[in-house]
Design an enzyme around this catalytic site. Structure first.
Site, PDB file in Angstrom:
ATOM      1  N   SER A 103     -69.834 -27.196 -12.319  1.00 23.46           N
ATOM      2  CA  SER A 103     -69.021 -27.930 -13.281  1.00 23.46           C
ATOM      3  C   SER A 103     -68.976 -29.397 -12.886  1.00 23.46           C
ATOM      4  O   SER A 103     -69.527 -29.800 -11.858  1.00 23.46           O
ATOM      5  CB  SER A 103     -67.616 -27.356 -13.336  1.00 23.46           C
ATOM      6  N   LYS A 104     -68.291 -30.164 -13.700  1.00 17.61           N
ATOM      7  CA  LYS A 104     -68.164 -31.608 -13.477  1.00 17.61           C
ATOM      8  C   LYS A 104     -67.610 -31.913 -12.085  1.00 17.61           C
ATOM      9  O   LYS A 104     -67.987 -32.886 -11.456  1.00 17.61           O
ATOM     10  CB  LYS A 104     -67.200 -32.210 -14.508  1.00 17.61           C
TER      11      LYS A 104
END
Ligand code: GLU
Length: 500
Positions: A255-256
């Site tokens: 994820s980010k």
């Protein structure tokens, strides 16, 4: 078998493409290029609710940026087009009808309210087989007609076999089996006449003669549905290879927060496309478990499914940064200058004005070692382009010196550099070293003063080279500016006289 290989990248335009999407594209592209096959781009845009304007363009841009050219697909055409699923609705509608006629599918008239009720009831009862309850699977002709007369627009559902099992012999994961009773009668055609992913995907992989489906592991649970569709349609299924998940260093889904971005953000941040190709290739595949730098040509020569692992591939942002720096250091100076130019234009203050390519080429050797991304270009080199630099008097005055001694050294440097001819590396170094000795300062002190005066920074590339590239005029101007600034600060304390 080589010429029979046809693989596809089948993105859904539901948002900006991210690293994982392009990893799938890359593996398909490499597989095609390695074996002389065809790489097909097909846009799966049948989910109108999730369609995002501009997403198709972003997908094409990402592929182009990475140099993943497609042999068939949007813009290039091909004999099995159109390659946008939204332009193939009649094909899917025809196949859905064939499945109904053959007894493999049926029209379902259940309302959303009814389906919600069924779901809630299954949740309450903690059902072991949640999903559609097959209410319409055996409707009589009269019952169907009643719904039709009421104007209910049906969906079409596929009749999953209620028993038995479905096995996929995955090229990466081996045999995986699902019990059919756990899979409900899924929708293949929606009430708006659009197919669902399962249906369109299977029909197109067949129509487009896809030989191998290389896709992310998240699609593995869809595969038994697809295989049942292939069976019902009498199509020969392609071979399947599900690529390992990409995980963060903590082994959680990428994820980010792990530093992962949309693919075009890497471009805008100044990662090189060839680095992204190298880096993404190693997310699941390896040449020999130890080689990190693998060029595009080497990838094309060596890529194979048997070196794809099945455990998750770990994304490591630090490694990406390291790799980008390593590739940047290998670029020719001209190439690097070309690549830095758009970043400098974007990031330098507007008043910097035009950037001269010849001047930039001379700066490149001083920045090349220190650049991790092209996005660092302006930050690392802005003082070469800006008219003036800021001087922090605290930084100008070196350890063991005071304002007066700093001013003396700056004024002396001004005199020495002012008469220097030619103003080149050799003469600058010679002149400044002897001035340093004459002033009885250490190199750290004298060159420290000059570094801050000329660049406004305490850390910069080698001083003499920097001064040479800046040129005499800029150097003198900045040193005089530093003197004035020091004096105006010092004059309040009442110390030295102004500089001429
Ligand atoms: N449209 C699907 C996606 O967005 C394709 C999955 C597949 O390759 O079958 O990834």
């Amino acid at each position: 078998m080589e010429s029979e290989i046809r693989v596809r990248f089948a993105p859904s335009p539901t948002g900006k493409p991210h690293l994982g999407n392009l990893r799938t594209a890359l593996f398909n592209w490499l597989f095609a290029r390695r074996y002389g096959g065809e790489f097909i781009l097909r846009v799966e845009d049948t989910d109108r609710d999730r369609y995002v304007e501009g997403a198709i363009e972003a997908i094409l841009d990402s592929l182009r940026w990475l140099g993943l050219d497609w042999d068939e697909g949007p813009e290039v055409g091909g004999q099995f087009g159109p390659y946008l699923q939204s332009q193939r609705l009649e094909i899917y509608q025809g196949v859905a009808q064939d499945l109904i006629d053959g007894g493999y599918a049926y029209r379902c008239y259940c309302s959303r309210e009814r389906l919600d009720e069924v779901r809630k009831e299954q949740q309450r009862a903690k059902s072991s087989h949640p999903g559609y309850d097959r209410h319409c699977r055996n409707l009589s002709a009269e019952e169907s007609k009643k719904y039709e007369d009421q104007g209910v627009i049906p969906v079409v559902r596929f009749k999953m076999p209620p028993e038995g099992s479905t096995t996929v012999d995955d090229l990466i994961r081996g045999k995986v089996t699902w019990e059919n009773e756990l899979i409900d009668d899924f929708i293949i055609l929606k009430s708006d006449g659009f197919p669902t992913y399962h249906m369109a995907n299977v029909v197109d992989d067949h129509c487009m003669k896809i030989s191998h489906v290389l896709r992310a592991e998240e699609w593995l649970p869809s595969t038994p549905r697809h295989l049942e569709l292939y069976r019902a349609l009498g199509y020969q299924p392609p071979l399947f290879a599900h690529l390992p998940m990409i995980l963060g260093p903590d082994r959680a889904k990428l994820s980010k927060r792990h530093g992962a971005s949309f693919i075009l953000d890497y471009r805008d941040d100044g990662f090189l496309p060839e680095v992204m190709v190298n880096f993404m290739a190693l997310l699941g595949w390896s040449l020999d478990d130890k080689t990190d730098i693998v060029s595009r040509d080497m990838l094309m020569e060596n890529f194979s499914l048997d070196r794809i692992g099945h455990s998750g591939a770990i994304f490591d942002k630090e490694k990406l940064l390291w790799m980008n720096g390593a590739y940047i250091r290998q670029l020719s100076q001209d190439d690097l200058a070309e690549r830095m130019m758009p970043f400098l234009k974007r990031d330098l203050p507007a008043e910097t004005g035009g950037i001269d390519m010849d001047y930039l080429r001379r700066i490149v050797p001083l920045a090349q070692e220190r650049l991790k991304t092209l996005g660092d270009s302006a930050g690392l080199t802005s003082y070469f382009f800006e008219e003036d630099v800021d001087h922090d008097s605290g930084q100008l005055v070196q350890k063991g010196m005071d304002v007066a001694a700093t001013l003396v050294s700056l004024k002396r440097a001004c005199e020495v550099l002012g008469v220097l001819e030619p103003f080149d590396l050799h003469s600058i170094e010679e002149a400044l070293r002897s001035t340093c000795a004459e002033l009885e300062l250490s190199g750290r002190q004298f060159f420290g003063v000059l570094r801050v005066a000329a660049t406004g920074r305490t850390a910069a590339p080698p001083l003499f080279e920097t001064l040479e590239v800046l040129g005499k005029e800029r150097c003198l101007k900045r040193i005089k500016l530093a003197i004035r600034r020091l004096e105006s600060g010092a004059s309040t304390a009442g110390s030295t006289s102004p500089v001429s």
